[in-house]
Motif scaffolding. Structure first.
Motif, PDB file in Angstrom:
ATOM      1  N   PHE A  30       0.861  -1.171   0.000  1.00  8.91           N
ATOM      2  CA  PHE A  30       0.000   0.000   0.000  1.00  8.91           C
ATOM      3  C   PHE A  30       0.900   1.224   0.000  1.00  8.91           C
ATOM      4  CE2 PHE A  30      -2.604  -3.375   1.451  1.00  8.91           C
ATOM      5  CZ  PHE A  30      -3.923  -3.028   1.210  1.00  8.91           C
ATOM      6  N   ASP A  31       0.775   2.062  -1.020  1.00  9.64           N
ATOM      7  CA  ASP A  31       1.637   3.244  -1.064  1.00  9.64           C
ATOM      8  C   ASP A  31       1.017   4.355  -0.216  1.00  9.64           C
ATOM      9  OD1 ASP A  31      -0.290   4.497  -2.636  1.00  9.64           O
ATOM     10  OD2 ASP A  31       0.865   4.395  -4.472  1.00  9.64           O
ATOM     11  N   THR A  32       1.567   5.537  -0.274  1.00  7.94           N
ATOM     12  CA  THR A  32       1.132   6.620   0.606  1.00  7.94           C
ATOM     13  C   THR A  32      -0.196   7.244   0.202  1.00  7.94           C
ATOM     14  OG1 THR A  32       2.458   8.179  -0.671  1.00  7.94           O
ATOM     15  CG2 THR A  32       3.475   7.203   1.294  1.00  7.94           C
ATOM     16  N   SER A  33      -0.670   6.948  -0.990  1.00  6.89           N
ATOM     17  CA  SER A  33      -1.982   7.457  -1.392  1.00  6.89           C
ATOM     18  C   SER A  33      -3.000   6.339  -1.215  1.00  6.89           C
ATOM     19  CB  SER A  33      -1.932   7.961  -2.835  1.00  6.89           C
ATOM     20  OG  SER A  33      -1.663   6.888  -3.717  1.00  6.89           O
ATOM     21  N   SER A  34      -3.948   6.241  -2.076  1.00 11.23           N
ATOM     22  CA  SER A  34      -4.956   5.185  -1.953  1.00 11.23           C
ATOM     23  C   SER A  34      -4.791   4.138  -3.048  1.00 11.23           C
ATOM     24  CB  SER A  34      -6.348   5.798  -1.978  1.00 11.23           C
ATOM     25  OG  SER A  34      -6.521   6.549  -3.154  1.00 11.23           O
ATOM     26  N   TRP A  35      -3.544   3.774  -3.305  1.00  5.67           N
ATOM     27  CA  TRP A  35      -3.245   2.788  -4.332  1.00  5.67           C
ATOM     28  C   TRP A  35      -2.454   1.631  -3.742  1.00  5.67           C
ATOM     29  CZ3 TRP A  35      -4.951   2.916  -9.347  1.00  5.67           C
ATOM     30  CH2 TRP A  35      -5.616   4.082  -9.720  1.00  5.67           C
ATOM     31  N   ILE A  36      -2.552   0.481  -4.428  1.00  7.36           N
ATOM     32  CA  ILE A  36      -1.827  -0.724  -4.025  1.00  7.36           C
ATOM     33  C   ILE A  36      -0.912  -1.122  -5.172  1.00  7.36           C
ATOM     34  CG2 ILE A  36      -2.044  -3.133  -3.323  1.00  7.36           C
ATOM     35  CD1 ILE A  36      -5.039  -2.430  -2.671  1.00  7.36           C
ATOM     36  N   GLU A  37       0.367  -1.291  -4.878  1.00  3.66           N
ATOM     37  CA  GLU A  37       1.328  -1.757  -5.872  1.00  3.66           C
ATOM     38  C   GLU A  37       1.300  -3.284  -5.861  1.00  3.66           C
ATOM     39  OE1 GLU A  37       5.062  -0.040  -4.739  1.00  3.66           O
ATOM     40  OE2 GLU A  37       4.265   1.993  -4.851  1.00  3.66           O
ATOM     41  N   VAL A  38       0.997  -3.889  -7.003  1.00  3.85           N
ATOM     42  CA  VAL A  38       0.898  -5.333  -7.142  1.00  3.85           C
ATOM     43  C   VAL A  38       2.168  -5.838  -7.813  1.00  3.85           C
ATOM     44  CG1 VAL A  38      -0.419  -7.215  -8.190  1.00  3.85           C
ATOM     45  CG2 VAL A  38      -1.611  -5.154  -7.404  1.00  3.85           C
ATOM     46  N   GLY A  39       2.802  -6.854  -7.226  1.00  2.00           N
ATOM     47  CA  GLY A  39       4.026  -7.379  -7.808  1.00  2.00           C
ATOM     48  C   GLY A  39       4.160  -8.879  -7.599  1.00  2.00           C
ATOM     49  N   THR A  40       5.094  -9.461  -8.331  1.00  2.00           N
ATOM     50  CA  THR A  40       5.428 -10.877  -8.187  1.00  2.00           C
ATOM     51  C   THR A  40       6.921 -10.991  -7.919  1.00  2.00           C
ATOM     52  OG1 THR A  40       5.909 -11.212 -10.534  1.00  2.00           O
ATOM     53  CG2 THR A  40       3.612 -11.511  -9.850  1.00  2.00           C
ATOM     54  N   GLY A  41       7.367 -12.221  -7.708  1.00  2.00           N
ATOM     55  CA  GLY A  41       8.790 -12.435  -7.466  1.00  2.00           C
ATOM     56  C   GLY A  41       9.665 -12.017  -8.629  1.00  2.00           C
ATOM     57  N   THR A  42       9.138 -12.124  -9.845  1.00  9.11           N
ATOM     58  CA  THR A  42       9.935 -11.775 -11.025  1.00  9.11           C
ATOM     59  C   THR A  42       9.658 -10.372 -11.545  1.00  9.11           C
ATOM     60  OG1 THR A  42       8.292 -12.854 -12.415  1.00  9.11           O
ATOM     61  CG2 THR A  42      10.219 -14.143 -11.807  1.00  9.11           C
ATOM     62  N   THR A  43       8.486  -9.834 -11.232  1.00  9.94           N
ATOM     63  CA  THR A  43       8.124  -8.486 -11.676  1.00  9.94           C
ATOM     64  C   THR A  43       7.659  -7.700 -10.446  1.00  9.94           C
ATOM     65  OG1 THR A  43       7.345  -9.459 -13.754  1.00  9.94           O
ATOM     66  CG2 THR A  43       6.773  -7.156 -13.341  1.00  9.94           C
ATOM     67  N   PRO A  44       8.556  -6.912  -9.853  1.00 10.48           N
ATOM     68  CA  PRO A  44       8.218  -6.232  -8.610  1.00 10.48           C
ATOM     69  C   PRO A  44       7.004  -5.291  -8.684  1.00 10.48           C
ATOM     70  CG  PRO A  44      10.567  -6.116  -9.031  1.00 10.48           C
ATOM     71  CD  PRO A  44       9.936  -6.685 -10.256  1.00 10.48           C
ATOM     72  N   ARG A  45       6.724  -4.786  -9.866  1.00  4.87           N
ATOM     73  CA  ARG A  45       5.574  -3.891  -9.979  1.00  4.87           C
ATOM     74  C   ARG A  45       4.830  -4.198 -11.275  1.00  4.87           C
ATOM     75  NH1 ARG A  45       5.797   2.414  -8.336  1.00  4.87           N
ATOM     76  NH2 ARG A  45       3.564   2.800  -8.251  1.00  4.87           N
ATOM     77  N   VAL A  46       3.877  -5.116 -11.169  1.00  5.93           N
ATOM     78  CA  VAL A  46       3.080  -5.522 -12.317  1.00  5.93           C
ATOM     79  C   VAL A  46       2.083  -4.438 -12.680  1.00  5.93           C
ATOM     80  CG1 VAL A  46       1.359  -7.198 -13.138  1.00  5.93           C
ATOM     81  CG2 VAL A  46       3.287  -7.972 -11.753  1.00  5.93           C
ATOM     82  N   PHE A  47       1.413  -3.890 -11.649  1.00  9.33           N
ATOM     83  CA  PHE A  47       0.333  -2.935 -11.892  1.00  9.33           C
ATOM     84  C   PHE A  47      -0.012  -2.262 -10.576  1.00  9.33           C
ATOM     85  CE2 PHE A  47      -3.923  -1.690 -13.483  1.00  9.33           C
ATOM     86  CZ  PHE A  47      -3.592  -1.371 -14.785  1.00  9.33           C
ATOM     87  N   ASP A  48      -0.662  -1.130 -10.634  1.00 10.42           N
ATOM     88  CA  ASP A  48      -1.204  -0.469  -9.455  1.00 10.42           C
ATOM     89  C   ASP A  48      -2.719  -0.522  -9.524  1.00 10.42           C
ATOM     90  OD1 ASP A  48       1.414   0.185  -8.974  1.00 10.42           O
ATOM     91  OD2 ASP A  48       1.116   2.335  -8.942  1.00 10.42           O
ATOM     92  N   VAL A  49      -3.356  -0.836  -8.409  1.00 12.08           N
ATOM     93  CA  VAL A  49      -4.819  -0.842  -8.348  1.00 12.08           C
ATOM     94  C   VAL A  49      -5.250   0.055  -7.197  1.00 12.08           C
ATOM     95  CG1 VAL A  49      -5.072  -3.148  -9.361  1.00 12.08           C
ATOM     96  CG2 VAL A  49      -4.919  -2.915  -6.900  1.00 12.08           C
ATOM     97  N   PRO A  50      -6.417   0.666  -7.314  1.00 15.79           N
ATOM     98  CA  PRO A  50      -6.882   1.526  -6.220  1.00 15.79           C
ATOM     99  C   PRO A  50      -7.373   0.685  -5.036  1.00 15.79           C
ATOM    100  CG  PRO A  50      -8.519   1.456  -7.955  1.00 15.79           C
ATOM    101  CD  PRO A  50      -7.322   0.700  -8.459  1.00 15.79           C
TER     102      PRO A  50
END
Length: 78
Positions: A30-50
């Motif tokens: 959960f970042d400092t705003s109202s978003w969630i950083e989604v990642g996997t072991g191979t891709t640390p940041r796949v996508f951001d979702v609210p």
């Protein structure tokens, strides 16, 4: 119920920080705003979702897990 409780009910575990969760090699931060950083072991940041409102908790969890499964399939982990 909070979104964090819904994550736990769906098999996600809280990591050291209250603002991060894991399920296998999948990670949520959960970042400092109202978003969630989604990642996997191979891709640390796949996508951001609210961060969802209550009525969208399960839909958002399904989206997050779909994004992670798709990334795993693309890199040959599935």
């Amino acid at each position: 119920m909070s979104f964090e409780d819904a994550l736990k009910e769906n098999g996600w575990s809280e990591k050291k920080s209250k603002f991060s969760f894991a399920k296998g090699n999948w990670n949520l931060v959960f970042d400092t705003s109202s978003w969630i950083e989604v990642g996997t072991g191979t891709t640390p940041r796949v996508f951001d979702v609210p961060v969802p409102e209550k009525r969208l908790y399960q839909w958002t969890i399904n989206l997050i897990e779909h994004l992670c499964k798709t990334d795993d399939a693309l890199v040959g982990k599935a």
